[in-house]
Design an enzyme around this catalytic site. Structure first.
Site, short mmCIF file in Angstrom:
data_model
loop_
_atom_site.label_atom_id
_atom_site.label_comp_id
_atom_site.label_asym_id
_atom_site.label_seq_id
_atom_site.Cartn_x
_atom_site.Cartn_y
_atom_site.Cartn_z
N ILE A 193 -3.68 9.41 3.33
CA ILE A 193 -4.75 8.80 2.45
C ILE A 193 -6.01 8.68 3.22
O ILE A 193 -7.02 8.70 2.53
CB ILE A 193 -4.03 7.49 2.11
CG1 ILE A 193 -4.84 6.87 0.90
CG2 ILE A 193 -3.98 6.18 2.96
CD1 ILE A 193 -4.24 7.22 -0.47
N GLY A 217 2.07 0.35 7.77
CA GLY A 217 2.02 1.33 6.90
C GLY A 217 0.65 2.07 6.38
O GLY A 217 -0.30 2.14 7.40
N VAL A 218 0.23 2.01 5.20
CA VAL A 218 -0.87 2.55 4.74
C VAL A 218 -2.15 1.66 4.97
O VAL A 218 -3.13 2.21 5.47
CB VAL A 218 -1.01 2.60 3.00
CG1 VAL A 218 -2.20 2.76 2.73
CG2 VAL A 218 -0.05 4.03 2.65
N ASP A 219 -1.85 0.37 5.07
CA ASP A 219 -2.78 -0.57 5.24
C ASP A 219 -3.25 -0.65 6.65
O ASP A 219 -4.43 -0.61 6.69
CB ASP A 219 -2.22 -2.10 5.03
CG ASP A 219 -2.91 -3.16 4.74
OD1 ASP A 219 -4.22 -2.70 4.71
OD2 ASP A 219 -2.46 -4.37 4.63
N SER A 259 3.94 0.23 -2.85
CA SER A 259 5.37 -0.59 -2.54
C SER A 259 6.42 0.33 -2.36
O SER A 259 7.63 -0.25 -2.42
CB SER A 259 5.51 -1.35 -4.33
OG SER A 259 4.73 -2.35 -4.43
N THR A 260 6.47 1.63 -2.14
CA THR A 260 7.72 2.20 -1.83
C THR A 260 7.86 2.19 -0.49
O THR A 260 8.82 3.03 0.10
CB THR A 260 7.47 3.63 -2.23
OG1 THR A 260 6.38 4.40 -1.57
CG2 THR A 260 7.01 3.73 -3.77
N GLY A 261 7.15 1.51 0.45
CA GLY A 261 7.66 1.53 1.70
C GLY A 261 7.93 0.13 2.30
O GLY A 261 9.27 -0.12 1.84
N TYR A 309 7.78 -2.37 1.24
CA TYR A 309 8.09 -3.26 -0.13
C TYR A 309 9.48 -2.69 -0.89
O TYR A 309 9.74 -3.17 -1.89
CB TYR A 309 6.90 -3.59 -1.07
CG TYR A 309 5.90 -4.67 -0.73
CD1 TYR A 309 6.20 -5.26 0.75
CD2 TYR A 309 4.79 -4.88 -1.26
CE1 TYR A 309 5.26 -6.34 1.13
CE2 TYR A 309 3.76 -5.65 -0.65
CZ TYR A 309 4.05 -6.53 0.48
OH TYR A 309 3.26 -7.46 0.85
N1 AR6 Z 1 -1.01 8.00 3.97
C1 AR6 Z 1 -0.28 8.15 2.59
N2 AR6 Z 1 0.82 7.40 2.50
C2 AR6 Z 1 1.35 6.82 3.50
C3 AR6 Z 1 0.80 6.63 4.99
C4 AR6 Z 1 -0.55 7.10 4.93
N3 AR6 Z 1 -1.37 7.20 6.12
N4 AR6 Z 1 1.29 5.79 5.62
C5 AR6 Z 1 2.52 5.33 4.93
N5 AR6 Z 1 2.50 6.11 3.73
P1 AR6 Z 1 3.49 0.96 2.75
P2 AR6 Z 1 4.20 -1.03 0.62
C6 AR6 Z 1 3.57 5.75 2.72
O1 AR6 Z 1 4.60 0.31 3.62
O2 AR6 Z 1 5.36 -0.63 0.30
C7 AR6 Z 1 1.98 -3.26 4.81
O3 AR6 Z 1 2.42 -3.78 5.88
C8 AR6 Z 1 5.07 5.24 3.05
O4 AR6 Z 1 5.80 6.36 3.37
O5 AR6 Z 1 2.52 1.35 3.33
O6 AR6 Z 1 3.13 -1.30 -0.76
C9 AR6 Z 1 0.82 -4.21 3.98
O7 AR6 Z 1 0.21 -4.96 4.67
C10 AR6 Z 1 5.30 4.75 1.85
O8 AR6 Z 1 5.78 5.93 0.89
O9 AR6 Z 1 3.07 -0.07 1.37
C11 AR6 Z 1 1.97 -4.84 3.14
O10 AR6 Z 1 2.37 -5.83 3.98
C12 AR6 Z 1 4.02 4.23 0.88
O11 AR6 Z 1 2.95 4.83 1.86
C13 AR6 Z 1 3.04 -3.85 2.87
O12 AR6 Z 1 3.05 -3.17 4.11
C14 AR6 Z 1 3.79 2.81 0.86
O13 AR6 Z 1 4.43 2.17 2.22
C15 AR6 Z 1 3.02 -3.16 1.57
O14 AR6 Z 1 4.16 -2.32 1.42
#
Ligand code: AR6
Length: 184
Positions: free
Chosen positions: A17, A38-40, A130-132, A134
């Protein structure tokens, strides 16, 4: 995979992303908005300290919360190749409250699109919110996310391009099936 729906295009791709060149990048944030994994984590690392400084400027409640679940907050994008980061707080999945978490996942997508339109963005990139961490089941999350986007895109404020950036080939395949199954 690309598909025209309403006034614009929905595109699905595998990638990171933070590398997207779009007007608005959506962050899968949490309610405190001080970064995370994760993304954040990837977005804050790529955007640099200016992004955290932007987040800290937002109003905060007594519990340190800057954004309720199901809503978004918009900031500048620091060093990212985008104009804005739209911080989206998706629900933590809980099978006891399926209706509620599904509604929150839908509303967080609608809120991000409305924020992008408010800021005159033509393009936006979403992760699979929310798919990681969460734990939202990804097939259901994909159907809800794409349905919410399609609803918005059929309305008067459609964005030219809505991109979903999936981290793995498997996640991309799930989103492709959901997009193919979407009614026009
Ligand atoms: N680019 C695209 N997709 C990604 C990337 C990236 N660089 N990195 C991970 N993903 P998550 P959530 C995918 O956990 O479930 C954080 O700690 C990953 O494989 O990032 O909404 C926040 O601070 C998954 O499919 O987000 C919150 O506390 C998707 O992105 C919490 O996690 C979302 O995974 C939010 O959890």
């Amino acid at each position: 995979m690309k598909r025209r729906i309403g006034g614009g295009q929905i595109e699905l791709l595998r990638g990171n992303i933070v590398e997207q060149r779009v007007d608005a990048i959506v962050n899968a944030a949490n309610t405190w908005m001080l970064g995370g994994g994760g993304v954040d984590g990837a977005i804050h690392a790529a955007a640099g300290p200016a992004l955290l400084a932007e987040c800290k400027r937002l109003p905060v409640d007594a519990g340190g919360r800057r954004c309720p679940t199901g809503e978004t907050r918009t900031t500048a994008a620091g060093a990212l190749d985008a104009r804005y980061v739209i911080h989206a707080v998706g629900p933590v999945y809980d099978e006891r409250y399926v209706d509620e978490v599904e509604q929150q996942l839908r509303s967080v997508h609608a809120s991000a699109l409305a924020a992008a339109a408010d800021h005159e963005c033509a393009s936006i990139a979403f992760p699979a919110i929310s798919t990681g961490a969460y734990r939202f089941p990804i097939a259901r999350a994909a159907a809800i996310a794409l349905d919410a986007v399609a609803d918005f895109q059929r309305g008067p404020r459609a964005l030219a391009e809505v991109r979903f950036v999936l981290f793995t080939v498997a996640d991309l395949a799930v989103f492709e099936r959901a997009l193919a199954a979407l009614d026009h």
